[in-house]
Design a protein around this motif. Structure first.
Motif, short mmCIF file in Angstrom:
data_model
loop_
_atom_site.label_atom_id
_atom_site.label_comp_id
_atom_site.label_asym_id
_atom_site.label_seq_id
_atom_site.Cartn_x
_atom_site.Cartn_y
_atom_site.Cartn_z
N SER A 190 -1.48 1.06 -2.47
CA SER A 190 -0.16 1.45 -2.00
C SER A 190 0.10 2.90 -2.36
N SER B 53 2.92 4.12 -2.89
CA SER B 53 4.06 4.16 -3.80
C SER B 53 3.80 3.47 -5.13
N THR C 284 5.88 6.01 2.83
CA THR C 284 6.73 5.50 1.75
C THR C 284 6.08 4.36 0.99
N ASN D 64 6.40 1.35 1.99
CA ASN D 64 7.24 0.17 2.24
C ASN D 64 6.82 -0.62 3.46
N SER D 65 6.29 0.06 4.46
CA SER D 65 5.86 -0.61 5.69
C SER D 65 4.34 -0.65 5.75
N ASP E 164 7.27 -5.52 5.95
CA ASP E 164 7.98 -4.81 4.89
C ASP E 164 7.47 -5.39 3.58
N ARG F 252 8.29 -4.97 0.64
CA ARG F 252 9.33 -5.26 -0.37
C ARG F 252 9.83 -6.69 -0.24
#
Length: 191
Positions: free
Chosen positions: A27, A29, A72, A74-75, A89, A91
């Motif tokens: 990831s 992030s 990001t 996130n996706s 998503d 999250r």
């Protein structure tokens, strides 16, 4: 013989699936999370710190051929053996209804996101094409590509460079690696 083989010290083996693992990505992030796409229809997450493996999403009727993150983290975009692309998503745990669209008539080999132009992503396919998409429009009722490029044989992968998003590299069953500059310039017809 294979029975004499010893695993080097400090290496841990984990078998996340009994089926083929098609992609492994960290990831952007969270570098402690490793995401895996599998031919058993699952997208799994391995927490490297705890070595805990969990299923993010699964569709047993499908097989996942590739994954890529937006900038990001996130996706998570994924491609499928039936010619689809979807977005999860990350999250949300067990996002049971990801957005999935049909983008090719044959297997979608690869999906790549453009970090500098976050609405743009591309796919490659067994149908001999690389297609650029606008995520703002693609996941609506009418799926219209930004650009389509045909190669001589099936395109196994297509990736945007993450630094400026203007370059694309492709691999193809014709044994060529192609590098394209200024890929988002709509006046270029030489691809």
């Amino acid at each position: 013989s294979s029975s004499d083989w010893k695993e080097p010290e400090g290496i841990t083996q984990i078998r996340p699936s009994t089926n083929t693992i098609s992609t492994i990505k960290t990831s952007p992030s969270d570098g402690t999370k490793l995401y895996l796409s599998c031919y058993d229809g699952s997208i799994r997450v391995l927490d490297l710190a705890s070595q805990h493996l969990s299923v993010l999403w699964v569709d047993p009727q499908e097989y996942i051929t590739g994954i890529d993150f937006d900038s990001t983290g996130n996706s998570l975009f994924f491609s499928t053996g039936s010619g689809c692309v979807g977005i999860l998503d990350v999250r949300k745990k067990n996002d049971v209804n990801p957005t999935v669209i049909q983008v090719h008539e044959k297997k979608t080999q690869c999906v790549s996101t453009n970090w500098q132009n976050p609405h743009v992503f591309c796919t490659s396919s067994l149908d001999d094409t690389v297609v650029l998409w606008d995520a703002r429009n693609s996941f609506s009722s009418s799926v219209v590509p930004l650009r389509t490029f045909t190669q001589r044989r099936s395109v196994t992968s297509a990736y945007f460079n993450k630094q400026d998003g203007s370059k694309l590299v492709t691999t193809c069953y014709d044994d060529f690696i192609r590098f394209y500059d200024d890929i988002l310039n709509p006046t270029r017809n030489d691809l």
